[in-house]
Design an enzyme around this catalytic site. Structure first.
Site, PDB file in Angstrom:
ATOM      1  CG  PHE A 125       4.768   4.473   3.419  1.00 29.65           C
ATOM      2  CD1 PHE A 125       3.896   4.650   2.358  1.00 29.65           C
ATOM      3  CD2 PHE A 125       6.129   4.611   3.187  1.00 29.65           C
ATOM      4  CE1 PHE A 125       4.362   4.960   1.090  1.00 29.65           C
ATOM      5  CE2 PHE A 125       6.612   4.917   1.926  1.00 29.65           C
ATOM      6  CZ  PHE A 125       5.730   5.091   0.878  1.00 29.65           C
ATOM      7  CB  ALA A 126       4.542   3.677  10.220  1.00 33.51           C
ATOM      8  CB  THR A 182      -0.058   3.886  15.271  1.00 33.94           C
ATOM      9  OG1 THR A 182       0.420   2.853  16.114  1.00 33.94           O
ATOM     10  CG2 THR A 182       0.730   3.863  13.971  1.00 33.94           C
ATOM     11  CG  ASP A 210      -9.511   8.818  -1.017  1.00 36.64           C
ATOM     12  OD1 ASP A 210      -9.294   8.037  -0.065  1.00 36.64           O
ATOM     13  OD2 ASP A 210     -10.117   8.462  -2.047  1.00 36.64           O
ATOM     14  CE1 TYR A 239      -6.066   4.773   7.907  1.00 31.37           C
ATOM     15  CE2 TYR A 239      -7.895   5.192   6.403  1.00 31.37           C
ATOM     16  CZ  TYR A 239      -6.538   5.074   6.634  1.00 31.37           C
ATOM     17  OH  TYR A 239      -5.641   5.260   5.603  1.00 31.37           O
ATOM     18  CE  LYS A 282      -2.981   8.295   7.100  1.00 32.02           C
ATOM     19  NZ  LYS A 282      -1.563   7.849   7.197  1.00 32.02           N
ATOM     20  CG  ASP A 341     -23.066  -1.540   4.620  1.00 33.83           C
ATOM     21  OD1 ASP A 341     -21.862  -1.652   4.331  1.00 33.83           O
ATOM     22  OD2 ASP A 341     -23.812  -0.701   4.080  1.00 33.83           O
TER      23      ASP A 341
HETATM   24  P1  NAD Z   1      -0.393  -1.409   5.936  1.00 30.17           P
HETATM   25  O1  NAD Z   1      -1.390  -1.603   7.024  1.00 30.17           O
HETATM   26  O2  NAD Z   1      -0.254  -2.436   4.882  1.00 30.17           O
HETATM   27  O3  NAD Z   1       1.067  -1.188   6.564  1.00 30.17           O
HETATM   28  C1  NAD Z   1       1.289  -0.408   7.702  1.00 30.17           C
HETATM   29  C2  NAD Z   1       2.704  -0.697   8.209  1.00 30.17           C
HETATM   30  O4  NAD Z   1       2.956   0.150   9.331  1.00 30.17           O
HETATM   31  C3  NAD Z   1       2.897  -2.148   8.696  1.00 30.17           C
HETATM   32  O5  NAD Z   1       4.104  -2.664   8.200  1.00 30.17           O
HETATM   33  C4  NAD Z   1       2.955  -2.009  10.219  1.00 30.17           C
HETATM   34  O6  NAD Z   1       3.742  -3.011  10.846  1.00 30.17           O
HETATM   35  C5  NAD Z   1       3.547  -0.612  10.374  1.00 30.17           C
HETATM   36  N1  NAD Z   1       3.189  -0.014  11.666  1.00 30.17           N
HETATM   37  C6  NAD Z   1       1.946   0.063  12.232  1.00 30.17           C
HETATM   38  N2  NAD Z   1       2.019   0.673  13.421  1.00 30.17           N
HETATM   39  C7  NAD Z   1       3.321   1.018  13.609  1.00 30.17           C
HETATM   40  C8  NAD Z   1       4.027   1.687  14.643  1.00 30.17           C
HETATM   41  N3  NAD Z   1       3.404   2.129  15.751  1.00 30.17           N
HETATM   42  N4  NAD Z   1       5.355   1.875  14.498  1.00 30.17           N
HETATM   43  C9  NAD Z   1       6.011   1.426  13.400  1.00 30.17           C
HETATM   44  N5  NAD Z   1       5.396   0.774  12.397  1.00 30.17           N
HETATM   45  C10 NAD Z   1       4.066   0.573  12.493  1.00 30.17           C
HETATM   46  O7  NAD Z   1      -0.737   0.018   5.310  1.00 30.17           O
HETATM   47  P2  NAD Z   1      -0.676   0.498   3.784  1.00 30.17           P
HETATM   48  O8  NAD Z   1      -1.920   0.097   3.093  1.00 30.17           O
HETATM   49  O9  NAD Z   1       0.638   0.149   3.210  1.00 30.17           O
HETATM   50  O10 NAD Z   1      -0.756   2.078   3.999  1.00 30.17           O
HETATM   51  C11 NAD Z   1       0.441   2.843   4.187  1.00 30.17           C
HETATM   52  C12 NAD Z   1       0.065   4.291   4.384  1.00 30.17           C
HETATM   53  O11 NAD Z   1      -0.668   4.764   3.258  1.00 30.17           O
HETATM   54  C13 NAD Z   1      -0.848   4.527   5.594  1.00 30.17           C
HETATM   55  O12 NAD Z   1      -0.430   5.712   6.221  1.00 30.17           O
HETATM   56  C14 NAD Z   1      -2.241   4.683   4.994  1.00 30.17           C
HETATM   57  O13 NAD Z   1      -3.031   5.527   5.783  1.00 30.17           O
HETATM   58  C15 NAD Z   1      -1.909   5.328   3.656  1.00 30.17           C
HETATM   59  N6  NAD Z   1      -2.855   5.057   2.563  1.00 30.17           N
HETATM   60  C16 NAD Z   1      -3.191   3.769   2.260  1.00 30.17           C
HETATM   61  C17 NAD Z   1      -4.033   3.518   1.169  1.00 30.17           C
HETATM   62  C18 NAD Z   1      -4.431   2.111   0.784  1.00 30.17           C
HETATM   63  O14 NAD Z   1      -5.313   1.957  -0.069  1.00 30.17           O
HETATM   64  N7  NAD Z   1      -3.829   1.082   1.322  1.00 30.17           N
HETATM   65  C19 NAD Z   1      -4.538   4.589   0.424  1.00 30.17           C
HETATM   66  C20 NAD Z   1      -4.168   5.894   0.779  1.00 30.17           C
HETATM   67  C21 NAD Z   1      -3.304   6.109   1.839  1.00 30.17           C
HETATM   68  O1  TDX Z   2     -14.859  -7.962   2.346  1.00 27.94           O
HETATM   69  C1  TDX Z   2     -15.085  -6.789   1.998  1.00 27.94           C
HETATM   70  N1  TDX Z   2     -16.244  -6.509   1.327  1.00 27.94           N
HETATM   71  C2  TDX Z   2     -16.574  -5.245   0.916  1.00 27.94           C
HETATM   72  O2  TDX Z   2     -17.637  -5.030   0.304  1.00 27.94           O
HETATM   73  C3  TDX Z   2     -14.168  -5.708   2.291  1.00 27.94           C
HETATM   74  C4  TDX Z   2     -12.894  -5.980   3.036  1.00 27.94           C
HETATM   75  C5  TDX Z   2     -14.498  -4.439   1.860  1.00 27.94           C
HETATM   76  N2  TDX Z   2     -15.672  -4.212   1.198  1.00 27.94           N
HETATM   77  C6  TDX Z   2     -15.946  -2.839   0.710  1.00 27.94           C
HETATM   78  C7  TDX Z   2     -15.807  -1.717   1.715  1.00 27.94           C
HETATM   79  C8  TDX Z   2     -15.377  -0.561   0.830  1.00 27.94           C
HETATM   80  O3  TDX Z   2     -16.516   0.022   0.217  1.00 27.94           O
HETATM   81  O4  TDX Z   2     -14.952  -2.568  -0.292  1.00 27.94           O
HETATM   82  C9  TDX Z   2     -14.525  -1.203  -0.255  1.00 27.94           C
HETATM   83  C10 TDX Z   2     -13.032  -1.145   0.006  1.00 27.94           C
HETATM   84  O5  TDX Z   2     -12.803  -1.580   1.335  1.00 27.94           O
HETATM   85  P1  TDX Z   2     -11.324  -1.624   1.982  1.00 27.94           P
HETATM   86  O6  TDX Z   2     -10.427  -2.431   1.124  1.00 27.94           O
HETATM   87  O7  TDX Z   2     -11.474  -1.975   3.405  1.00 27.94           O
HETATM   88  O8  TDX Z   2     -10.858  -0.104   1.778  1.00 27.94           O
HETATM   89  P2  TDX Z   2     -11.429   1.296   2.301  1.00 27.94           P
HETATM   90  O9  TDX Z   2     -12.250   1.159   3.507  1.00 27.94           O
HETATM   91  O10 TDX Z   2     -12.034   1.998   1.117  1.00 27.94           O
HETATM   92  O11 TDX Z   2     -10.033   2.019   2.724  1.00 27.94           O
HETATM   93  C11 TDX Z   2      -8.834   1.832   1.940  1.00 27.94           C
HETATM   94  O12 TDX Z   2      -8.580   2.918   1.102  1.00 27.94           O
HETATM   95  C12 TDX Z   2      -8.130   4.110   1.676  1.00 27.94           C
HETATM   96  C13 TDX Z   2      -7.612   1.572   2.811  1.00 27.94           C
HETATM   97  O13 TDX Z   2      -7.866   0.484   3.675  1.00 27.94           O
HETATM   98  C14 TDX Z   2      -7.210   2.794   3.573  1.00 27.94           C
HETATM   99  O14 TDX Z   2      -6.019   2.559   4.294  1.00 27.94           O
HETATM  100  C15 TDX Z   2      -6.973   3.905   2.611  1.00 27.94           C
HETATM  101  O15 TDX Z   2      -6.701   5.096   3.299  1.00 27.94           O
END
Ligand code: NAD
Ligand code: TDX
Length: 350
Positions: free
Chosen positions: A79-80, A98, A124, A150, A154, A274
């Site tokens: 996940f990191a 990272t 996605d 980002y 990925k 935006d």
């Molecule tokens: P997050 O940002 O909440 O957590 C990331 C974690 O990785 C943190 O605990 C951070 O300390 C650790 N980390 C960062 N750099 C590191 C390094 N160099 N070495 C070790 N640890 C490190 O992220 P999340 O939202 O939990 O996402 C987890 C995974 O899922 C990511 O790979 C992200 O791309 C993917 N993902 C997230 C979403 C989403 O909506 N959040 C959706 C699809 C995929």
């Molecule tokens: O304050 C806000 N206002 C706003 O309108 C923020 C923080 C976001 N937004 C919008 C931007 C996007 O259209 O909301 C939508 C969601 O934004 P984020 O929560 O930043 O997510 P997004 O950019 O879609 O990416 C997320 O989903 C896919 C995660 O951060 C990623 O890690 C994951 O891969």
């Protein structure tokens, strides 16, 4: 089974560790996390004394450490990552380090130690952006077209993972999942930012016109999908995961949260500057995971949001400090509704 979970102190990783240990109490987990601004051991307090759980603070780019931890590991669940699009626009380099170099380091050690499965958690966003007028969805056959540093990092990591299967026979699986939400999500992300702003009596900043479409999945549903892929999925396969069938744009989502929290819509939102290169629409066809694994999201958006709102209301000690730091970042990048940014922050009546 012995699992190495990377990024387990983050949002999805910590939810996954709780989920896994509650369902597989005999398994052992090592959680490797650097504890960046996004990592929080407070998310793992409840299991910190579990004898089958061990936390190691470290960087996934540290070859020596990763190689040492990999000895005896059956499954890696990776996940990191640096995960926030807005931050990748300000400081892309750490995303490359990272997300690309870190993934490579883990792959190399996994290959050396012949781990039985390397599961890579991806997004996605690697597929780019869909037109809001089309009915198209992302699927396992969609061409990669990342648009932000980002998603580009990925995408690169996904290609590396596949290359380690083809070149070195590493048994891998990949998930490309849509936007997650739920407990322990950092308040920089949209849903927790909205909820915590409303709790503090502040407005929700809506980027641009607010007509951006996302496909929301409750985090527990994501964890269950990863469990099914580890236990029943075929190696070398990619699975796309997503949430609800009905499309919802950011403004409509804000309206739903405002209603669930009993607030007034017009008084609770403000349009702000935006995000550059903002992807218009994400939508995921998860029928392959449905057919092959019997997976489908359990939680409707309304159910998941209610649980999430309840969690943030009950746990201000978890998010309060993070919120202050996060809003400083948003103030610097002018994505805020503070009075000093009134010009960028137009009224919701427009
Ligand atoms: P997050 O940002 O909440 O957590 C990331 C974690 O990785 C943190 O605990 C951070 O300390 C650790 N980390 C960062 N750099 C590191 C390094 N160099 N070495 C070790 N640890 C490190 O992220 P999340 O939202 O939990 O996402 C987890 C995974 O899922 C990511 O790979 C992200 O791309 C993917 N993902 C997230 C979403 C989403 O909506 N959040 C959706 C699809 C995929
Ligand atoms: O304050 C806000 N206002 C706003 O309108 C923020 C923080 C976001 N937004 C919008 C931007 C996007 O259209 O909301 C939508 C969601 O934004 P984020 O929560 O930043 O997510 P997004 O950019 O879609 O990416 C997320 O989903 C896919 C995660 O951060 C990623 O890690 C994951 O891969």
């Amino acid at each position: 089974m012995k699992l190495l979970v990377t990024g387990g102190a983050g949002f999805i990783g910590s939810n996954f560790i709780h989920y896994w240990l509650s369902r597989h109490p005999g398994d052992q987990i090592i959680n490797l996390d650097k504890l960046t601004y996004a990592g929080n051991l407070g998310s793992l307090e409840k299991i910190s004394q579990n004898k089958n759980y061990k936390f190691v603070r470290g960087d996934i780019t540290d070859q020596k450490l990763v190689n040492r931890l990999m000895a005896g590991i059956d499954w890696v669940v990776h996940f990191a990552a640096e995960s926030h699009v807005d931050r990748s626009l300000n400081n892309p380099l750490v995303f490359l380090k990272t997300n690309i170099l870190g993934t490579y380091t883990l792959l190399k050690a996994s290959s050396n130690h012949k781990v039985k499965r390397f599961h890579h958690v991806s997004t996605d966003e690697v597929f780019g952006s869909l037109s809001p007028r089309s009915k198209r969805k992302f699927s396992e056959r969609t061409k990669y077209d990342p648009r932000s540093p980002y998603s580009a990092s990925k995408a690169a990591s996904d290609h590396l993972v596949n290359s380690f299967h083809h070149s070195f026979g590493l048994p891998i699986t990949i998930t490309n999942c849509s936007n997650n939400y739920g407990p322990y999500q950092h308040p920089e992300k949209f849903i927790p930012r909205m909820i915590t702003n409303l709790i503090r009596g502040e407005k929700i900043p809506i980027y641009g016109d607010g007509k951006y479409l996302r496909d929301w999945l409750y985090v527990e549903d994501h964890c269950r999908a990863i469990e099914l892929i580890l236990t029943r999925g075929k190696t070398a396969e990619t699975y796309c995961l997503g949430g609800q069938i009905k499309q919802i744009n950011n403004l409509e989502l804000a309206r739903l949260i405002i209603q669930l929290m009993g607030k007034d819509f017009k008084k609770s939102i403000a349009f702000v500057k935006d995000r550059p290169g903002h992807d218009r629409r994400y939508a995921v066809d998860w029928s392959k995971a449905g057919k092959e694994l019997g997976w489908r999201p359990k939680y409707s958006l309304r159910e998941g949001l209610k649980k999430t709102i309840e969690w943030y209301l009950k746990n201000p000690h978890w998010w309060d400090k993070l919120k202050k730091e996060t809003e400083k970042f948003y103030t610097r990048t002018k994505k805020t509704c503070l009075p000093s940014y009134r010009r960028a922050c137009l009224s919701a009546d427009r």
